[in-house]
Structure formats: structure tokens, C-alpha cells
Design a protein around this motif. Structure first.
Motif, PDB file in Angstrom:
ATOM      1  N   PHE A  35       0.695  -1.115   0.213  1.00 15.77           N
ATOM      2  CA  PHE A  35       0.084  -0.081  -0.613  1.00 15.77           C
ATOM      3  C   PHE A  35       0.841   0.854   0.105  1.00 15.77           C
ATOM      4  N   LYS A  36       1.646   0.864   0.410  1.00 17.80           N
ATOM      5  CA  LYS A  36       2.954   2.556   0.786  1.00 17.80           C
ATOM      6  C   LYS A  36       3.555   2.688  -1.220  1.00 17.80           C
ATOM      7  N   LYS A  37       3.621   1.842  -1.319  1.00 16.89           N
ATOM      8  CA  LYS A  37       4.371   1.734  -2.488  1.00 16.89           C
ATOM      9  C   LYS A  37       3.676   2.216  -3.750  1.00 16.89           C
ATOM     10  N   TYR A  38       2.016   1.295  -3.876  1.00 15.93           N
ATOM     11  CA  TYR A  38       0.959   1.993  -4.650  1.00 15.93           C
ATOM     12  C   TYR A  38       0.016   3.677  -3.895  1.00 15.93           C
ATOM     13  N   LYS A  39       1.396   3.884  -3.304  1.00 14.37           N
ATOM     14  CA  LYS A  39       0.422   5.294  -2.543  1.00 14.37           C
ATOM     15  C   LYS A  39      -0.981   5.430  -2.617  1.00 14.37           C
TER      16      LYS A  39
END
Length: 80
Positions: A35-39
Motif C-alpha cells: 500500500f505504501k508502494k502504490y501510494k
């Protein structure tokens, strides 16, 4: 020790136990990283519910996956 080198003792069920624990701890970090990678924005209550559901399904899948291998090796031990 001779049984170990002659493959009369199976060590894989013990290894699978440690792999399960490692995976069960790693799943929340993997979900968080995804979820952080795809913001993705986590400010919405509905979206948080989706994350929680995904987390539960991943944990259940990981448990079932490891249990499958444990049962497989227990069947092998019972037949040998």
C-alpha cells in the motif's frame, strides 16, 4: 545422527513450523509495503476495512498453505 544422513528422519515438518511463523509475521509488513508502494490513501474507513479483510485472507491463506505441507508430511510419516 545416522538416521538423519540416511534420510530416515524427516526434518521438513520442523522447518515448515518456522517458515509459518516467519510468514505470519511478514504478511502485515508485505501488505503495508504494497500500500505504501502504490501510494494508496488510508484515510477512508471503507478502505481500511478492505485492508483488514485482505490481511485476514492472506493470513488464512498462509496458514492453509503451511498446513497442507504439514499434513502431507504427516501422511508420509504414517505410511512409512
Amino acid at each position: 545422527m545416522i538416521d538423519f544422513f540416511n534420510f530416515n528422519t524427516i526434518i521438513t515438518p520442523y522447518i515448515i513450523s518456522f517458515v509459518y511463523i516467519f510468514g505470519a509475521v511478514a504478511v502485515p509488513f508485505i501488505v503495508y509495503y504494497f500500500f505504501k508502494k502504490y501510494k494508496f490513501e488510508i484515510n477512508n474507513a471503507k478502505f481500511r476495512l478492505y485492508i483488514f479483510i485482505i490481511f485476514i485472507f492472506l493470513e488464512l491463506f498462509w496458514r492453509i498453505f503451511c498446513e497442507f505441507f504439514m499434513v502431507y508430511f504427516k501422511i508420509y510419516l504414517a505410511l512409512s
